[in-house]
Design an enzyme around this catalytic site. Structure first.
Site, mmCIF file in Angstrom:
data_model
loop_
_atom_site.group_PDB
_atom_site.id
_atom_site.type_symbol
_atom_site.label_atom_id
_atom_site.label_comp_id
_atom_site.label_asym_id
_atom_site.label_seq_id
_atom_site.Cartn_x
_atom_site.Cartn_y
_atom_site.Cartn_z
ATOM 1 N N GLU A 1 0.731 -1.527 0.044
ATOM 2 C CA GLU A 1 -0.451 -0.096 -0.422
ATOM 3 C C GLU A 1 0.602 0.783 0.043
ATOM 4 O O GLU A 1 0.954 1.446 1.184
ATOM 5 C CB GLU A 1 -0.865 0.076 1.433
ATOM 6 C CG GLU A 1 -1.815 -1.296 1.190
ATOM 7 C CD GLU A 1 -2.245 -1.158 2.699
ATOM 8 O OE1 GLU A 1 -2.909 0.285 3.459
ATOM 9 O OE2 GLU A 1 -3.588 -2.542 2.953
ATOM 10 N N GLU B 1 -6.411 -10.771 0.009
ATOM 11 C CA GLU B 1 -6.841 -10.842 1.211
ATOM 12 C C GLU B 1 -8.248 -10.309 1.062
ATOM 13 O O GLU B 1 -9.710 -9.993 1.408
ATOM 14 C CB GLU B 1 -6.584 -9.005 2.079
ATOM 15 C CG GLU B 1 -5.014 -9.392 2.156
ATOM 16 C CD GLU B 1 -4.311 -7.761 2.443
ATOM 17 O OE1 GLU B 1 -4.908 -6.737 3.093
ATOM 18 O OE2 GLU B 1 -3.171 -7.985 2.721
HETATM 19 O O1 9MR Z 1 -6.125 -7.276 9.247
HETATM 20 C C1 9MR Z 1 -6.002 -7.268 9.761
HETATM 21 C C2 9MR Z 1 -6.012 -6.284 11.172
HETATM 22 O O2 9MR Z 1 -6.346 -7.846 11.930
HETATM 23 C C3 9MR Z 1 -5.270 -5.607 12.135
HETATM 24 O O3 9MR Z 1 -5.490 -4.952 13.060
HETATM 25 C C4 9MR Z 1 -4.921 -4.833 10.886
HETATM 26 C C5 9MR Z 1 -3.645 -3.841 10.692
HETATM 27 O O4 9MR Z 1 -1.945 -4.715 11.667
HETATM 28 O O5 9MR Z 1 -4.310 -5.606 9.582
HETATM 29 C C6 9MR Z 1 -5.614 -5.979 8.893
HETATM 30 O O6 9MR Z 1 -4.792 -6.596 8.343
HETATM 31 C C7 9MR Z 1 -4.996 -5.635 6.734
HETATM 32 C C8 9MR Z 1 -3.340 -5.762 6.165
HETATM 33 O O7 9MR Z 1 -2.477 -6.042 6.858
HETATM 34 C C9 9MR Z 1 -3.456 -5.195 4.852
HETATM 35 N N1 9MR Z 1 -4.248 -5.078 3.828
HETATM 36 C C10 9MR Z 1 -5.539 -4.101 4.699
HETATM 37 C C11 9MR Z 1 -6.359 -4.865 5.992
HETATM 38 C C12 9MR Z 1 -7.570 -5.177 6.242
HETATM 39 O O8 9MR Z 1 -7.020 -4.120 7.456
#
Ligand code: 9MR
Length: 362
Positions: free
Chosen positions: A162, A274
């Site tokens: 990102e 994802e």
């Molecule tokens: O699902 C993840 C959540 O548990 C965490 O709190 C968050 C912050 O680290 O990240 C979420 O996963 C993200 C992923 O790492 C990157 N793309 C977006 C995802 C959803 O926010």
């Protein structure tokens, strides 16, 4: 020749998208597609799921599903920088190692998520003061220590997560998003990160991971430009991660076209990295899950599986769900039920949609 290939591919994607529009959207009816049974493990491409240590420790059903239906896992949080990096040259791999060991013991591949992201910067990095060269040095050290630690165990990595916004531009700051690596090193940090990861494990497949391909053509163009630039510089990049945190209100042709266009324009491996399909995108606290919502969700899952199935074999990196069952999902509290298994780990209509996507021609 290359342009002819891309144009033909885009035309096919567009035509396929238009047909789906007719089938699914204009009269809002459920398409007549035969019922199918089976397992996701029968797909010609891998399915995977993001995993966290707590359900892995506590739920047998969670583990059973990973073993029976998946062939890949991604650590949802355990490999993020501040979960691993506890100081300069100080690492805590405990949770990540447990996930990797579970995968190895059960014949699953591991996809590493994620080496660098604007989020999860540990405080020793946020507080670091140094020249550009010193910033490059700490970045290199981190990447090579982590990739080196998992060498031969983690098959593929999201190297960068990102960095592109909805305008298709690489950005340092946007609201509370602040990319310290970009600020301190400049855009070259992206190509350097890929280079360093490759040096640490030349066999690992390296991905750029991004969200929003399905709703922002500018963001998609930005990803495409970045990939093009990296390839022109001979930087080792093997795939694009398309996160696809999407919802049932998005048209199915948007989902399909995003995948087809990214595949045709980059020619790299495509990882729907994802996937979750929200049924309550406006977070209505009163919403109840109905059969109608589940059917819409099924159609959307089907279309993503079909699009992956329709890619050339060498570009089908696969589909990873962002969690296993609904109650594992980061969206569950909204409330939402965005995954193919319900909170008792039973298969939802979405599961059959996925099977139809790769088993039925339509
Ligand atoms: O699902 C993840 C959540 O548990 C965490 O709190 C968050 C912050 O680290 O990240 C979420 O996963 C993200 C992923 O790492 C990157 N793309 C977006 C995802 C959803 O926010």
């Amino acid at each position: 020749m290359k342009n002819v290939y891309i144009l033909t591919f885009l035309l096919c994607a567009w035509l396929a998208g238009s047909c789906q529009q007719e089938k699914f959207d204009s009269d809002n009816s459920i398409p007549v597609i035969p019922a199918v049974s089976g397992s996701l493990s029968e797909a010609p491409f891998p399915f995977g799921a993001a995993v966290n240590i707590s359900p892995l420790n506590s739920s047998d059903r969670y583990k059973e599903i990973l073993r029976s239906d998946m062939s890949r896992v991604t650590a949802e949080n355990a490999m993020k920088m501040n979960n691993i990096s506890k100081g300069h040259k100080q690492y805590d791999f405990t949770e990540a190692d447990k996930i990797v060991q579970f995968a190895i013991d059960n014949g699953l591949e591991v996809h590493g998520h994620t080496l660098l992201w604007y989020k999860h910067t540990p405080s020793w990095v946020s507080n670091f003061e140094g020249s550009r060269e010193q910033w490059i040095a700490i970045m290199k050290e981190y990447i090579q220590d982590v990739v080196g630690h998992f060498k031969g165990k983690v098959v593929s990595w999201d190297v960068i997560n990102e960095v592109i916004n909805d305008d298709g531009e690489v950005y340092i700051k946007d609201g509370d998003k602040y990319n310290i690596w970009l600020d301190k090193i400049g855009e070259e940090y992206i190509s350097l990160a890929f280079k360093y990861a490759h040096e640490a494990d030349p066999n690992a497949l390296l991905f750029y991971n991004e969200y929003g391909h399905e709703y922002s053509s500018q963001r998609r163009m930005g990803v495409n430009n970045l990939v093009k630039e990296l390839k022109e510089k001979n930087i080792p990049i093997h795939g694009v991660g398309m996160q696809m945190h999407t919802n049932i209100n998005r048209s199915t042709s948007d989902l399909r076209n995003a995948i087809m266009i990214m595949a045709a324009s980059t020619r790299l491996k495509i990882h729907v990295s994802e996937l979750d399909i929200a049924v309550n995108p406006s977070s209505n606290k009163e919403l109840e899950l109905t059969d109608e919502l589940l059917e819409k969700q099924q159609i959307h899952y089907r279309e993503v599986a079909k699009a992956m199935n329709d890619l050339p074999a060498d570009q089908q990196f696969g589909i990873t769900f962002w969690g296993v069952c609904d109650s594992n999902s980061w969206l569950y509290a909204n409330p939402d039920w965005p995954l193919p298994y319900d909170d008792t780990y039973a298969k939802k209509p979405a599961y059959e949609g996925l099977l139809q996507g790769f088993k039925v021609s339509y």
